[in-house]
Design an enzyme around this catalytic site. Structure first.
Site, short mmCIF file in Angstrom:
data_model
loop_
_atom_site.label_atom_id
_atom_site.label_comp_id
_atom_site.label_asym_id
_atom_site.label_seq_id
_atom_site.Cartn_x
_atom_site.Cartn_y
_atom_site.Cartn_z
N SER A 47 -37.53 1.78 0.26
CA SER A 47 -36.16 2.15 -0.09
C SER A 47 -36.17 3.48 -0.85
O SER A 47 -36.59 4.50 -0.30
CB SER A 47 -35.51 1.02 -0.90
N TYR B 50 -41.92 3.58 -7.17
CA TYR B 50 -40.48 3.46 -6.90
C TYR B 50 -39.73 4.60 -7.60
O TYR B 50 -39.25 5.51 -6.97
CB TYR B 50 -39.95 2.09 -7.34
N ASP C 61 -30.82 -3.06 9.11
CA ASP C 61 -30.77 -2.62 7.72
C ASP C 61 -29.43 -1.93 7.47
O ASP C 61 -29.20 -0.82 7.92
CB ASP C 61 -31.93 -1.65 7.41
N HIS D 49 -32.94 -4.90 5.14
CA HIS D 49 -33.58 -4.07 4.13
C HIS D 49 -34.76 -4.77 3.48
O HIS D 49 -35.58 -4.13 2.83
CB HIS D 49 -32.54 -3.68 3.08
#
Length: 689
Positions: A540, A460, A623, A658
């Protein structure tokens, strides 16, 4: 086992001749029409892309057995951490395969739980989710938020807990907000935006949030405006009533920057003005509780790894209560008149208890190395609950006695796998600039380090978010296939405090990609895997990570799975809440930051004539956090640039967003497709189940 590589005919996307000038640099945007998800030509392209993707996936024989094994493993009771309000207890529970978890209420811990809200009954396909709840002080009323198809937009309603009667209250256009009741149980504070254009509500930017008070039984148009700033379009407001009911604490946020301001209002005085206690975005301040006019805060002011301070609102005098330590302060609560503090030590949880003067009392003995959540409650509560999980331990709920320090199991799930067959180790490796980065590696015991293991490298690296050990059915199935799971704690995250976070932002963002690339190289050098067996994944901001790394080092990875990624770093700030990410990414409107963004923007660094790794991009048509245009344009550009034989696909989920609130059935289908794609592209010879 050898797999033939099919010849794929990718659909032709709609194009335009748009060219924009960024500080003297001419940048083409040929697939700009894909930014309109409702346009006829976009809809036709989506349908054609899904046809290509699902035709490919349907040919993989392991796809259906994977779905069956995932369904079998997923079918276990999942409990949320109980919390108390008034004389009642509340908790979420999923029987196993329910699309959404159900909220239950108990009058006593020993009682039979009563179903309170079942969001599964709100839609046939499970795409309406319970996105937030707030229980009144007397525990007789519940305000709750609903979101549809994964959208960030919420509608809030109110229900009588005793009678299950739905009250007339109905609030709309709420986003990035909870609700907080006044102690007279007559209403609550919440934040909302102005009503958007119905046709473009999933793309329009969100500015000018306002803080309101809603009184029960009145229409939303009558709600009292408590605070707004027409001169500050980016400011957002989170209002919470203190435990003693006297104050409204207003946390003022600006985008995703952890720095915030703190205002307050004395609710005991109807004429009281909003007081600006902390009137600069100088640091992060999280309100813990108050003792009259003395407010306690968790802050990183002059303490990148966090500390606890007290501010006397009468004099603005500040005192340090719990100083900064070597470990990273994550959260602070107040129970049994003591501070309960959660720390991260090399990305694993520790819980310590301190007296109100800051002196150390004891450490909570946890079941092992993992992640903890919970420890909620009120100042004088002598009991609380927490959950413990690790990569191989499903979340187990414990009741904790604040007086004796004893933990007892309250709920423990039974999953159809043996955790003793797996092990986790934590290693540290050197990134490009020599920084030591930790990484968790989990695998089935007996795995040989012969350089031939299929490996799933997940990351991430942003927004001060920490990746800590947690249980995942989907990852258990990956390891059953003989796969290795590797999760590095990249810079940009919160594992080592604000300095670690800032080291992966704006002009330093390349550090995050360097950390991830170094993790891949370390895994190969240390005989865990080989390039052809190495898959990278993230969602993301993690989707951006995958996109950047596969464009910078297409030679290093066998497969890439970017999910709902931020791929267009020159236009991310022009949609919904994207402007808020400039605190981490910087802004393309700034000449210096534009250079950094343009240098790694995945969309703009795809090179024609390059053989990219096998790729399956995933996104969703609803999203409204990271609009699907990012993935659409990246997929179209990748398919045009790619010269290799490996597939580069996009899987577009419909009636989904999302990720929050996604139905279990959709999650299982997506994971089965993901593992099937990797079985084929990484040529994994494995038996499912």
């Amino acid at each position: 086992m050898n797999y033939s590589k099919p010849s794929l005919n990718y659909p032709k996307p709609p194009q335009s001749d748009v060219v924009e000038d960024y500080h003297g640099v001419q940048v083409r945007d040929p697939y700009r029409p894909l930014e309109d998800p409702d346009a006829e030509e976009t809809q036709a392209w989506i349908e054609a892309e899904n046809q290509v993707t699902f035709s490919y996936l349907q040919e993989i024989p392991q796809r259906e057995p994977l779905k069956q094994r995932l369904t079998q493993l997923w079918d276990y009771e999942k409990y949320g951490t109980p919390f108390k309000k008034g004389d009642r207890y509340f908790y979420f529970k999923n029987d196993g395969l329910q699309n959404q978890s159900v909220l239950y209420v108990l009058n006593h811990l020993e009682d039979q739980p009563q179903l309170l809200i079942d969001p599964n009954k709100l839609s046939e396909d499970g795409t309406v989710a319970l996105s937030g709840i707030a229980i009144s002080e007397d525990a007789k009323l519940i305000a709750y938020g609903l979101s549809a198809s994964g959208s960030d937009w919420q509608e809030w309603k109110v229900m009588d807990i005793d009678t299950y009667e739905e009250l007339s209250d109905h609030l709309k256009w709420i986003k990035f907000s909870g609700a907080s009741w006044t102690h007279d149980n007559q209403g609550f504070f919440y934040s909302r935006y102005d009503e958007p254009n119905e046709k473009t509500q999933y793309e329009d930017v969100n500015y000018y949030q306002k803080l309101f008070y809603h009184r029960l039984g009145t229409s939303q148009s009558e709600d009292e405006l408590i605070y707004h700033r027409p001169d500050q379009k980016e400011w957002g407001f989170s209002g919470n009533v203190t435990e003693d009911g006297r104050y409204l604490i207003i946390s003022v946020w600006r985008g995703t920057d952890p720095k915030n301001m703190v205002f307050y209002k004395d609710l005991s005085d109807p004429e009281a003005e909003v007081i600006e206690l902390i009137d600069e975005f100088e640091a992060q301040y999280s309100f813990i509780d108050n003792d009259g006019t003395v407010f306690w805060f968790q802050t990183d002011l002059d303490a990148p790894r966090g500390r606890v301070i007290a501010i006397d609102t009468r004099s603005a005098e500040r005192r340090e209560i719990i100083p900064e330590s070597e470990d990273t302060l994550q959260d602070v609560g107040l129970l049994n008149d003591r501070f309960v503090v959660e720390y991260l030590k090399d990305a694993r949880s520790q819980i310590k208890i301190f007296e109100l003067d800051g002196s150390f009392a004891r450490e909570v003995e946890l079941p092992g190395i993992g992640s903890v959540g919970g420890f909620g409650g009120k100042r004088y509560d002598v009991e609380t609950f927490y959950s413990f999980t690790s990569f191989t331990t499903p979340p187990t709920i414990y009741r904790y006695d604040m007086v004796t320090g004893e933990s007892t199991v309250y709920r423990q799930p039974t999953v159809d796998f043996n955790p003793e067959e797996y092990e986790t180790q934590q290693v540290f490796y050197a990134s490009k600039d020599g920084t030591q980065v930790p990484m968790f590696i989990t695998y089935k015991k007996g795995v040989k380090r012969d350089g031939n293991n299929p490996t799933y490298l997940y990351g991430y690296g942003g927004f001060n978010i920490s990746l800590t050990p947690s249980f995942s059915v989907s990852l258990v199935v990956w390891m059953e296939l003989g796969g290795v799971l590797a999760i590095p704690n990249l810079r940009g995250g919160g594992e080592y405090g604000e300095k670690w976070h800032q080291a992966g932002t704006k002009l330093n963002k390349q550090n995050v990609f360097d950390d991830f690339i170094a993790a891949a190289e370390w895994l190969i050098e240390n005989q865990w895997t080989v390039r052809e067996k190495l898959a990278i994944a993230g969602g993301s901001n993690g989707g951006l990570l995958v996109g950047a790394c596969m464009t910078q080092r297409p030679d290093l990875f066998g497969a890439a799975l970017p999910a709902v990624g931020v791929m267009d770093m020159l236009r991310f700030h022009k949609f919904t809440i994207g402007w808020a990410w400039t605190s981490d990414y910087g802004s393309p409107d700034n000449p210096e930051e534009f250079k950094a963004l343009y240098a790694y923007s995945p969309l703009h660094n795809l090179q024609p004539g390059t053989a990219y790794p096998a790729t399956m991009i995933t996104t969703a048509d609803h999203d409204d956090r990271v609009v699907p245009a990012h993935s659409f344009k990246f997929a179209a550009t990748l398919q045009a640039a790619h010269t290799g034989e490996d597939p580069v696909l996009i899987r577009i989920e419909t009636k989904a967003g999302h990720g929050a609130g996604k139905p279990t059935a959709k999650i299982i289908e997506e994971v089965a497709d993901k593992w099937a794609f990797l079985i084929r592209t990484l040529q994994i010879d494995a038996t499912v189940g």
